[in-house]
Design a protein around this motif. Structure first.
Motif, PDB file in Angstrom:
ATOM      1  N   VAL A  83      -7.557 -24.605 -56.764  1.00  8.63           N
ATOM      2  CA  VAL A  83      -6.451 -24.131 -57.598  1.00  8.63           C
ATOM      3  C   VAL A  83      -5.155 -24.842 -57.226  1.00  8.63           C
ATOM      4  CG1 VAL A  83      -4.981 -22.147 -58.099  1.00  8.63           C
ATOM      5  CG2 VAL A  83      -7.468 -21.894 -58.149  1.00  8.63           C
ATOM      6  N   GLN A  84      -4.862 -24.925 -55.936  1.00  3.86           N
ATOM      7  CA  GLN A  84      -3.648 -25.604 -55.490  1.00  3.86           C
ATOM      8  C   GLN A  84      -3.657 -27.079 -55.877  1.00  3.86           C
ATOM      9  OE1 GLN A  84      -3.455 -24.858 -51.279  1.00  3.86           O
ATOM     10  NE2 GLN A  84      -2.501 -22.831 -51.521  1.00  3.86           N
ATOM     11  N   THR A  85      -4.797 -27.708 -55.745  1.00  2.00           N
ATOM     12  CA  THR A  85      -4.900 -29.130 -56.091  1.00  2.00           C
ATOM     13  C   THR A  85      -4.690 -29.347 -57.581  1.00  2.00           C
ATOM     14  OG1 THR A  85      -6.462 -29.464 -54.267  1.00  2.00           O
ATOM     15  CG2 THR A  85      -6.369 -31.172 -55.952  1.00  2.00           C
ATOM     16  N   PHE A  86      -5.237 -28.462 -58.419  1.00  2.00           N
ATOM     17  CA  PHE A  86      -5.067 -28.591 -59.869  1.00  2.00           C
ATOM     18  C   PHE A  86      -3.606 -28.381 -60.263  1.00  2.00           C
ATOM     19  CE2 PHE A  86      -9.723 -27.123 -60.430  1.00  2.00           C
ATOM     20  CZ  PHE A  86     -10.159 -28.397 -60.151  1.00  2.00           C
ATOM     21  N   TYR A  87      -2.961 -27.412 -59.668  1.00  2.00           N
ATOM     22  CA  TYR A  87      -1.546 -27.194 -59.967  1.00  2.00           C
ATOM     23  C   TYR A  87      -0.705 -28.385 -59.515  1.00  2.00           C
ATOM     24  CZ  TYR A  87      -1.697 -22.316 -61.529  1.00  2.00           C
ATOM     25  OH  TYR A  87      -1.906 -21.174 -62.252  1.00  2.00           O
ATOM     26  N   ASN A  88      -1.036 -28.940 -58.365  1.00  2.00           N
ATOM     27  CA  ASN A  88      -0.291 -30.073 -57.827  1.00  2.00           C
ATOM     28  C   ASN A  88      -0.540 -31.339 -58.638  1.00  2.00           C
ATOM     29  OD1 ASN A  88       1.313 -31.571 -56.042  1.00  2.00           O
ATOM     30  ND2 ASN A  88      -0.459 -32.086 -54.770  1.00  2.00           N
ATOM     31  N   PRO A 136      -8.229 -38.757 -53.593  1.00  6.95           N
ATOM     32  CA  PRO A 136      -9.603 -38.278 -53.391  1.00  6.95           C
ATOM     33  C   PRO A 136      -9.720 -36.755 -53.405  1.00  6.95           C
ATOM     34  CG  PRO A 136      -8.677 -39.170 -51.345  1.00  6.95           C
ATOM     35  CD  PRO A 136      -7.746 -39.533 -52.443  1.00  6.95           C
ATOM     36  N   GLU A 137      -8.643 -36.041 -53.023  1.00 11.87           N
ATOM     37  CA  GLU A 137      -8.710 -34.584 -53.014  1.00 11.87           C
ATOM     38  C   GLU A 137      -8.870 -34.034 -54.423  1.00 11.87           C
ATOM     39  OE1 GLU A 137      -6.611 -31.278 -50.300  1.00 11.87           O
ATOM     40  OE2 GLU A 137      -5.220 -32.399 -51.568  1.00 11.87           O
ATOM     41  N   LEU A 138      -8.118 -34.566 -55.375  1.00 17.17           N
ATOM     42  CA  LEU A 138      -8.242 -34.121 -56.763  1.00 17.17           C
ATOM     43  C   LEU A 138      -9.613 -34.479 -57.317  1.00 17.17           C
ATOM     44  CD1 LEU A 138      -7.095 -32.914 -59.348  1.00 17.17           C
ATOM     45  CD2 LEU A 138      -6.036 -35.135 -59.854  1.00 17.17           C
ATOM     46  N   ALA A 160     -10.871 -17.263 -62.773  1.00 12.86           N
ATOM     47  CA  ALA A 160     -10.097 -17.598 -61.579  1.00 12.86           C
ATOM     48  C   ALA A 160      -9.415 -18.956 -61.699  1.00 12.86           C
ATOM     49  CB  ALA A 160     -11.012 -17.573 -60.353  1.00 12.86           C
ATOM     50  N   PHE A 161      -9.965 -19.858 -62.527  1.00 16.20           N
ATOM     51  CA  PHE A 161      -9.418 -21.212 -62.641  1.00 16.20           C
ATOM     52  C   PHE A 161      -8.712 -21.449 -63.975  1.00 16.20           C
ATOM     53  CE2 PHE A 161     -12.607 -21.817 -59.337  1.00 16.20           C
ATOM     54  CZ  PHE A 161     -11.962 -22.678 -58.463  1.00 16.20           C
ATOM     55  N   ASP A 162      -8.659 -20.484 -64.838  1.00 16.01           N
ATOM     56  CA  ASP A 162      -8.169 -20.688 -66.193  1.00 16.01           C
ATOM     57  C   ASP A 162      -6.749 -21.246 -66.218  1.00 16.01           C
ATOM     58  OD1 ASP A 162      -8.766 -20.381 -69.051  1.00 16.01           O
ATOM     59  OD2 ASP A 162      -7.134 -18.919 -69.019  1.00 16.01           O
ATOM     60  N   SER A 163      -5.853 -20.625 -65.483  1.00 15.09           N
ATOM     61  CA  SER A 163      -4.450 -21.036 -65.514  1.00 15.09           C
ATOM     62  C   SER A 163      -4.243 -22.412 -64.895  1.00 15.09           C
ATOM     63  CB  SER A 163      -3.601 -19.991 -64.781  1.00 15.09           C
ATOM     64  OG  SER A 163      -2.247 -20.381 -64.754  1.00 15.09           O
ATOM     65  N   SER A 164      -4.881 -22.665 -63.758  1.00 12.97           N
ATOM     66  CA  SER A 164      -4.691 -23.950 -63.078  1.00 12.97           C
ATOM     67  C   SER A 164      -5.268 -25.111 -63.885  1.00 12.97           C
ATOM     68  CB  SER A 164      -5.314 -23.915 -61.681  1.00 12.97           C
ATOM     69  OG  SER A 164      -6.716 -23.664 -61.752  1.00 12.97           O
ATOM     70  N   LEU A 165      -6.372 -24.884 -64.571  1.00 14.47           N
ATOM     71  CA  LEU A 165      -6.948 -25.940 -65.411  1.00 14.47           C
ATOM     72  C   LEU A 165      -6.045 -26.239 -66.600  1.00 14.47           C
ATOM     73  CD1 LEU A 165     -10.749 -24.997 -65.401  1.00 14.47           C
ATOM     74  CD2 LEU A 165      -9.663 -26.952 -64.293  1.00 14.47           C
ATOM     75  N   GLY A 166      -5.447 -25.196 -67.146  1.00 13.45           N
ATOM     76  CA  GLY A 166      -4.498 -25.407 -68.235  1.00 13.45           C
ATOM     77  C   GLY A 166      -3.312 -26.246 -67.792  1.00 13.45           C
ATOM     78  N   ALA A 167      -2.808 -25.987 -66.588  1.00 14.57           N
ATOM     79  CA  ALA A 167      -1.685 -26.761 -66.061  1.00 14.57           C
ATOM     80  C   ALA A 167      -2.084 -28.212 -65.824  1.00 14.57           C
ATOM     81  CB  ALA A 167      -1.194 -26.127 -64.764  1.00 14.57           C
ATOM     82  N   LEU A 168      -3.288 -28.424 -65.299  1.00 17.93           N
ATOM     83  CA  LEU A 168      -3.765 -29.784 -65.040  1.00 17.93           C
ATOM     84  C   LEU A 168      -3.871 -30.588 -66.326  1.00 17.93           C
ATOM     85  CD1 LEU A 168      -5.050 -31.876 -63.042  1.00 17.93           C
ATOM     86  CD2 LEU A 168      -7.253 -30.847 -63.623  1.00 17.93           C
ATOM     87  N   CYS A 169      -4.477 -29.999 -67.345  1.00 16.01           N
ATOM     88  CA  CYS A 169      -4.688 -30.724 -68.606  1.00 16.01           C
ATOM     89  C   CYS A 169      -3.389 -30.917 -69.373  1.00 16.01           C
ATOM     90  CB  CYS A 169      -5.714 -29.983 -69.459  1.00 16.01           C
ATOM     91  SG  CYS A 169      -7.384 -30.041 -68.775  1.00 16.01           S
ATOM     92  N   SER A 170      -2.462 -29.979 -69.242  1.00 19.03           N
ATOM     93  CA  SER A 170      -1.169 -30.152 -69.904  1.00 19.03           C
ATOM     94  C   SER A 170      -0.414 -31.336 -69.327  1.00 19.03           C
ATOM     95  CB  SER A 170      -0.335 -28.874 -69.748  1.00 19.03           C
ATOM     96  OG  SER A 170      -0.937 -27.798 -70.434  1.00 19.03           O
TER      97      SER A 170
END
Length: 715
Positions: free
Chosen positions: A161-166, A171-173, A202-212
């Motif tokens: 989650v932290q990695t997706f938001y960041n 390699p971590e992503l 659990a990942f819905d919000s972070s995935l949305g931030a990543l794709c945006s």
């Protein structure tokens, strides 16, 4: 908590001090050998767990100075792989009871030592092998814990989650994207919908931030720069998007999260990626994702058909599909096709020898994907409120098709002598059954819409349809010609679950019974030797000239198409080119369907497998060739098989038209084509009727038989 962390650190330091690199290597090698033979190691489970944990934690500064980075890396890879193997074997339950208990004790120690925290730390390791092995092992552990206790590892979840938001490249992503994709795939394959829904939430919000961040709607320049710098990461994101899209089909109405709809919501950005990105493999992956989304086949490469065919749609499904279709059509209207890059076809084993006069061969996977994406988008458009009736709508649809034909010509698929656009479908999809049927079904829908809203007479409608490449009579006749009017191959299609042929065939027969004159006219039109074609599909250039001379098929000296039984340079109408390998069709999973007169789609019902159908037809154990048409002069005669199942005789590619008929007068050719088509459908009706009588057909074909009888009566 601090005391527990201090205790772990002290314990780890003790493990490191108690053994050297060589001792740990010997221990891990011994454990790996024992697992291969199904025996328990001589060391205790706790001792093995501590050795593995000490290696995963990494060397202490100053320790084992004689060992280099390579030895340390190898030891880490062995340790992480052992953890993955232990967890995977416990999940699959393939271990003997004693070893199962032993491995269970190891995992208990790992849990006490908080091994997951060490694994996720390896996600950002500079060595890509270690990073990937850590992600693979963490995924296996997360999946095992989900099945065992229904809970998600909080350490793994927090890291992803932290990695997706960041969204920081590195390699971590990559490891987090791959790891989440792998866990979701395993849950989808096992049809664990409830657990899947909890994990996605659990990942819905972070995935949305990543794709945006990485799929902006209007920032073409920013997208181009970002994609060029992280092509591999973008492909991992596309893999995750396909899994998320597949989850929306599998979960149906049970789960409806924004992350599952990202492919549709960001379809415009994905189209921009295809046109703007300089990395060809990224373009291709993005295009194939959109193609699978519009065909509702996301996940078909790794998920079973039973899992994907739930039939229940979430509440946003229709609007999402409409949004995807609108994005595609809007892009096409603004010359998106002109920016789509299609490179020459690639081959395993090095470069392919190409004759100078042949030129480069286009990537037909890309051409088929672009074509199907546009055709299905048009079909969706005319099925929704956006597809208004009237002459303007007909002209709009015709414009999209003309754009497609122009794109194909630009990419090297040429029809030079007489422009009969209905042949495009055969040139492009002739050896890809599932795509060909999807294209034929979409073009049939487009034609029926054009017929309804154009206000033209039937003859004028058919002429306009041929000009736009969507005359359904031409498509059906080209299909029959490609299989040498062999009804047994149509039967294969009917009992197969790998294509939408049943739905297409039922809908076409309904139209055929209402427009028999149009069909007879097409028999004459499609048979005239007027074509000079140059097609480049699947890496094999195909040149066909029909000007009163026998067809000649020229191939490059380095490639010969699979299934060609005649010498290179000539091809007879019975040449054995296959759309599929029929000797492997017996291994397909059966799916039972019932045809409804009002609903041409297939509903699942329990009956009998397609395997038994083939046994009944042949009277011999499968694999065996079905009874097939032998002589035009003996209507209705069904003979026993007399050739091997590996190479069912098949007609030339859909682009290859008559040889002996080329020198005959047009009316005679049309009459013979019509007679062969009627005989083929009559023979199909007879064999289906016989199988239904013996209760050996895999679904209720009553409506199909009724349509076939009505068509026969028209003749």
């Amino acid at each position: 908590m601090a005391g527990r962390g201090s205790s772990i650190m002290e314990h780890t330091a003790g493990c490191r001090d108690s053994s050297s690199v060589s001792q740990r290597f010997d221990c891990l090698t011994h454990v790996s050998t024992c697992f291969q033979t199904g025996t328990c190691p001589t060391q205790s489970a706790a001792e093995v767990a501590r050795v593995i944990f000490s290696v995963v934690c990494g060397p202490v500064p100053g320790e084992d100075r004689e060992s280099g980075p390579a030895e340390s890396c190898d030891l880490t890879c062995i340790s992480v792989s052992l953890v993955e193997r232990i967890t995977s074997d416990l999940t699959s339950r393939v271990l003997p009871p004693a070893l199962t208990s032993y491995c269970g004790e190891i995992l208990t120690v790992f849990q006490d030592l908080d091994l997951m925290s060490q694994l996720v730390q390896l996600f950002h390791a500079e060595d890509q092998i270690i990073s990937h092995l850590a992600a693979k092992t963490a995924s296996t552990c997360v999946f095992y814990q989900l099945l065992k206790s229904g809970t998600v590892s909080p350490v793994w979840q927090q890291k992803c989650v932290q990695t997706f938001y960041n969204s920081a490249l590195g390699p971590e992503l990559d490891a987090c994207l791959w790891s989440l994709t792998e866990v979701l795939k395993r849950l989808l394959k096992g049809a664990h919908q409830d657990t899947l829904g909890k994990l996605l939430s659990a990942f819905d919000s972070s995935l949305g931030a990543l794709c945006s961040k990485f799929l902006p709607e209007e920032r073409k320049e920013a997208m181009q720069c970002s994609v060029e710098s992280w092509g591999t990461t973008f492909c991992l994101l596309l893999d995750l998007l396909e899994v998320l899209t597949a989850s929306s089909l599998i979960c149906g109405a049970g789960v409806c999260l924004k992350s599952q709809r990202i492919t549709h919501i960001h379809s415009s950005a994905l189209l921009t990626t295809i046109s703007c990105c300089s990395e060809y493999f990224v373009k291709k992956r993005a295009l194939l994702l959109l193609k699978r989304a519009v065909l509702q086949k996301a996940g078909e490469d790794w998920a079973s058909g039973d899992v994907l065919s739930t039939g229940i749609k979430h509440k946003h499904f229709s609007s999402d599909m409409s949004l995807l279709a609108h994005s595609v059509l809007t892009a096409v209207a603004t010359n998106w096709l002109q920016s789509v890059q299609v490179e020459s076809a690639s081959f395993f084993g090095g470069a392919r020898c190409v004759r100078v006069e042949e030129g480069q061969k286009p990537d037909c996977v890309m051409l088929r994907a672009v074509s199907l994406l546009l055709l299905k988008s048009i079909e969706l458009h005319i099925q929704t409120a956006g597809g208004a009736a009237g002459a303007d709508s007909a002209a709009e649809v015709s414009g999209y098709l003309q754009n497609l034909w122009g794109f194909l010509q630009q990419c090297g698929v040429q029809l030079t002598e007489v422009t009969h656009c209905c042949c495009w479908i055969s040139l492009l999809f002739g050896e890809q059954d599932d795509d060909m049927m999807e294209a034929a079904k979409a073009l049939l829908s487009i034609f029926l819409h054009h017929r309804w809203c154009s206000g033209l007479e039937d003859s004028a409608v058919l002429e306009a349809a041929c000009a736009s490449g969507c005359n359904p009579h031409c498509h059906f006749l080209l299909l029959l010609q490609s299989i040498s009017f062999d009804h047994s191959i149509l039967l294969d299609f009917l009992i197969s679950t790998e294509t939408c042929f049943l739905e297409y065939f039922v809908r076409y027969l309904k139209y055929l019974r209402a427009d028999w004159p149009g069909f007879t006219a097409a028999c004459g039109r499609i048979s005239w030797p007027q074509l000079s074609l140059t097609a480049s599909c699947r890496g094999d250039v195909l040149k066909v000239t029909c000007k009163g001379q026998p067809d000649r098929v020229e191939h490059s000296s380095c490639d010969q198409p699979t299934g060609v039984t005649s010498p290179v340079g000539t091809m007879s109408p019975a040449a054995g080119i296959h759309l599929v390998e029929y000797d492997s069709s017996d291994e397909s999973e059966p799916e039972d369907m019932e045809v409804c007169q009002d609903q041409p789609g297939a509903a699942v019902c329990e009956n009998i497998s397609a395997l038994h159908v083939k046994q009944e037809i042949s009277g011999q154990p499968v694999p065996i060739k079905l009874e097939q048409y032998e002589s035009l002069n003996s209507p209705g005669s069904l003979s026993e098989p007399n050739s091997t199942p590996e190479r069912r005789p098949r007609g030339p590619p859909l682009s290859v038209l008559q040889t002996e008929e080329a020198s005959r007068p047009g009316p005679q050719v049309a009459c013979k084509t019509l007679a062969r088509a009627v005989l083929c459908m009559s023979a199909l009706r007879e064999v289906v009727t016989r199988l239904q009588t013996k209760k050996l057909f895999p679904y209720n074909p009553s409506s199909l038989l009724k349509l076939l009888i009505q068509v026969e009566n028209c003749s």
